[in-house]
Scaffold this active site. Sequence first.
Site, PDB file in Angstrom:
ATOM      1  CE  LYS A  49       0.802  -6.634  -1.565  1.00  0.00           C
ATOM      2  NZ  LYS A  49       0.215  -5.532  -2.012  1.00  0.00           N
ATOM      3  CB  SER A 124      -3.301  -7.101  -2.402  1.00  0.00           C
ATOM      4  OG  SER A 124      -2.423  -6.202  -2.796  1.00  0.00           O
ATOM      5  CB  SER A 148      -3.425  -3.392  -1.915  1.00  0.00           C
ATOM      6  OG  SER A 148      -4.162  -3.915  -2.955  1.00  0.00           O
TER       7      SER A 148
END
Length: 461
Positions: A49, A124, A148
């Site tokens: 990420k 996310s 997320s």
Amino acid sequence: EEVLPAVKYPRKPGTRPQGNDNPFNAWAIKTSVKGRARGKLKGKKVVVKDNISLANVAMSNGSASLAGYSPEFDASVVTRVLDAGGEISGKAVCEYFCYSSGSHTSVSGMVENPILPGHTTGGSSSGCAALVAANIVDMAIGGDQAGSIRIPASHCGLYGMKPTWGLVPYTGIVSSEYNIDHTGPITRTVDDNALLLEVLAGDDGIDLRRSARKPQVKAYRQAAKQDLKGYKIGMVKEGFEGPNAMPEVDATVRLASESLQKLGAEVEEISIPWHAQGVLVWLGFALEGYHGNMMSGNGFGTNHGGLYWSSLNDYHAKWRDSTDNLPANLKLGMLLGEYAKQEYRGHIYVKSMNLALDLSRAYDETLKKYDALLMPTCPRKAVPLPPADMSLKTEIDLAWENIENTSPFNLTHHPALSLPCGMAEGSPVGMMLVANHYDEMALYRAAYAWEREVDWRSIQA
């Protein structure tokens, strides 16, 4: 002079692919960092990420204000992947400052769901899920403060693990809020998920996000040897039919629970009244907490120790110079957090922390009788991506609509795993299992049996 972790493996800065080279708009940066010649992850391509530090490779955390920033060291999770023989293939797009459960707020544009084109991947960790679901990489390391990891795993038909708080070190990852920061694996298979957690788990001697007990690391793939005879599951009534719930999602998860019973598990519907209030406890804490840590504190806040890094602090502080770029959901969260701080002088934050103890005890008490709790990961299935000129209401609603079941366990720190459990009108549906602290083995035990015996795509309400 600051002493930062050494960079052990050579790499090039990489580039952001464009057009057809960036399907689903999921790549933030594509590169190749090769690890050791041998190890558990030999041959595995891993994406991280874009809030995870990869030395000399750009990191934006989904934002405009970090443009041009490259960290000087590797996060602990990156070093562990490389030490285990894995290859870091690049950085995956994430939501703006990781503050959305949709996939529509990143400064680089919306991320599209490979399983259901034109729809959200969830967030996310949006790019992580898209790249894994599209079979472009083998594994991803996401982040989870309200769901997320689990939300995009649910929308993309993947396995997403939010481990016990502190089991995987957060060193070198941009913090949203110290008490709810988690990082963990997103994969297509249970075995890859358990394998990656084996590599990532364990104290790094720096991060203080751990309980008084040392993180209990186990050989998680050993769970594959167990069946579900005698395995007890409590299906939490309050996890269904919430204010945002879609009936077809609830119905799909209930059907999936019947398949678990056929595998030998005992599934009973139970009530945990505290769970219905869990998201409110999280909100009371998180609004002021996010604002103080991520925004006012430039991603660090105060008083929690561990590794602070000044270059990130200095770059992150630049959000103040471009506030027009902040998405509406983040502006709203900041305003609410500041209002709570000024009007109530910290009372809501402090009270929420104490209520979180009651919430955690309610789960702990129930988990004395059950191996796992069960509920939908998300109340809603993947919805169409909004138009570029979306209203403020749409931008905010899409960012907050899926955290009802996931967010409480960020505050109580219980491990939670999203499993793909069925399809609702072409959209994957996730089933979330939750276990006692440091009992990720219990979650993998159910997941291995599920994956081995059930064609989840055939389950349709």
